[in-house]
Design a protein around this motif. Structure first.
Motif, mmCIF file in Angstrom:
data_model
loop_
_atom_site.group_PDB
_atom_site.id
_atom_site.type_symbol
_atom_site.label_atom_id
_atom_site.label_comp_id
_atom_site.label_asym_id
_atom_site.label_seq_id
_atom_site.Cartn_x
_atom_site.Cartn_y
_atom_site.Cartn_z
ATOM 1 N N ALA B 76 60.082 18.493 73.357
ATOM 2 C CA ALA B 76 60.064 19.072 74.704
ATOM 3 C C ALA B 76 60.149 17.963 75.753
ATOM 4 N N GLU B 77 59.347 16.933 75.547
ATOM 5 C CA GLU B 77 59.354 15.811 76.496
ATOM 6 C C GLU B 77 60.698 15.097 76.467
ATOM 7 N N LEU B 78 61.240 14.947 75.273
ATOM 8 C CA LEU B 78 62.546 14.275 75.139
ATOM 9 C C LEU B 78 63.613 15.055 75.927
ATOM 10 N N GLY B 79 63.619 16.363 75.765
ATOM 11 C CA GLY B 79 64.601 17.187 76.467
ATOM 12 C C GLY B 79 64.480 17.037 77.975
ATOM 13 N N ARG B 80 63.252 17.056 78.463
ATOM 14 C CA ARG B 80 63.041 16.921 79.911
ATOM 15 C C ARG B 80 63.472 15.533 80.388
ATOM 16 N N ARG B 81 63.159 14.526 79.550
ATOM 17 C CA ARG B 81 63.511 13.151 79.927
ATOM 18 C C ARG B 81 65.027 12.981 79.986
ATOM 19 N N VAL B 82 65.717 13.534 78.993
ATOM 20 C CA VAL B 82 67.177 13.419 78.962
ATOM 21 C C VAL B 82 67.781 14.140 80.161
ATOM 22 N N ARG B 83 67.236 15.304 80.465
ATOM 23 C CA ARG B 83 67.780 16.039 81.611
ATOM 24 C C ARG B 83 67.592 15.254 82.903
#
Lengths: 190, 120
Positions: B76-83
């Motif tokens: 979840a954090e990775l997805g937000r960071r990439v976005r």
């Protein structure tokens, strides 16, 4: 489960139909090359005997009639299944994070299974883990089978693995269920 | 299909957005690679930016989807960071006016021990 099978069935059927279409195109091309009359004569010669035998058997009743009826019924069922598979809407199989507004953050089931197994394999005493995720009406489920070595308390292991899975299960709203299994079957940790 | 030119100023808006997004996503330590394939790329003129799909949204903006292959990290954090990285990259490239919704999908996972070892 049936809906999952119908989609691939429709795609395979489309492929087969494309092959048949190509065959028809080839036949027309050959017909154009050798002349329609010659092509028709050749086709007639090849098919006449076989069709005659088949029609004779059909008119006389017996096994040929039953076989034909079965094939016809099967074809109708297959056509219905293909139509349902082709027309049914494909669901997105990603697990999405809620409350992300217009944008989406999603994880494919394969990735979710892999991260869940990886997290479970980090628990003390676990020798291997296998995860499954299933979208269900009451909310998606995450089930992890954790194989453990002897001398490990299953209840403690279940709590440990469940807490490790929280980083995946909570954000994606998955209901995690851990099944400790003593040794034996299961994928071994590398 | 070969990758698109590395210069993000080349090509159509779609290709430029895709290129910026790809570069931003690969900067994150939690991203191993982007998932490729014809359904997960943005193509123009026989060249493709793998792992990013940019499509017209219908209101003049473009919807962008990044398909990641991630390390086993908090997804979840990775997805937000990439976005966030994609948004920052698009803004730096001056393409913010062209961008609509940004979607991030984790298509696969690769643990460190599964990564190909570098040649000696």
């Amino acid at each position: 489960m049936i809906a999952l099978l119908l989609g691939p069935l429709a795609r395979v059927s489309a492929f087969v139909l494309l092959g048949l279409l190509a065959l028809v195109g080839l036949t027309v091309a050959v017909g154009a090359a050798v002349g329609p009359a010659t092509a028709a004569d050749l086709a007639q010669l090849a098919a006449r005997d076989a069709v005659d035998r088949f029609l004779d058997g059909l008119a006389g009743g017996g096994p040929a009639q039953q076989t034909t009826a079965l094939i016809a019924a099967g074809t109708v069922v297959l056509c219905l299944a293909v139509a349902i598979g082709a027309l049914s809407r494909r669901r997105s199989r990603s697990f999405l994070l809620p409350d992300e507004g217009d944008a989406t953050l999603g994880v494919r089931p394969r990735a979710l299974r892999a991260i869940a197994a990886h997290l479970a394999e980090g628990a003390r005493g676990v020798t291997g883990a296998r995860a499954r995720v299933r979208p269900r009406r009451r909310g998606p489920h995450l089930r992890v089978d954790a194989t453990h070595s002897a001398g490990v308390e299953p209840a403690a292991l279940r709590d440990d693995v469940t807490s490790r899975l929280a980083s995946v299960s909570e954000p994606f709203g998955l209901r995690a269920r851990v099944r400790p299994r003593a040794g034996g079957r299961g994928r071994r940790a590398a | 299909m070969p990758d698109a030119p590395t210069d993000a100023s080349e090509g159509s808006v779609r290709v430029r957005l895709a290129h910026v997004a790809r570069r931003a996503a690969l900067c994150d330590a939690g991203v191993v690679d982007l998932a490729g394939g014809p359904l997960r790329s943005t193509a123009q003129g026989g060249r493709a930016v793998e792992g990013v799909v940019v499509a017209a949204q219908g209101d003049g903006c473009h919807e962008l989807t990044v398909h990641l292959i991630a390390r086993p990290v908090a997804l979840a954090e990775l997805g937000r960071r990439v976005r966030a990285g994609v948004l920052a990259g698009v803004e730096a490239a001056g393409l913010m006016g062209e961008l609509g919704a940004v979607h991030v999908t984790v298509a696969g996972l690769l643990a460190d021990e599964q990564l190909p070892k570098p040649a000696a």
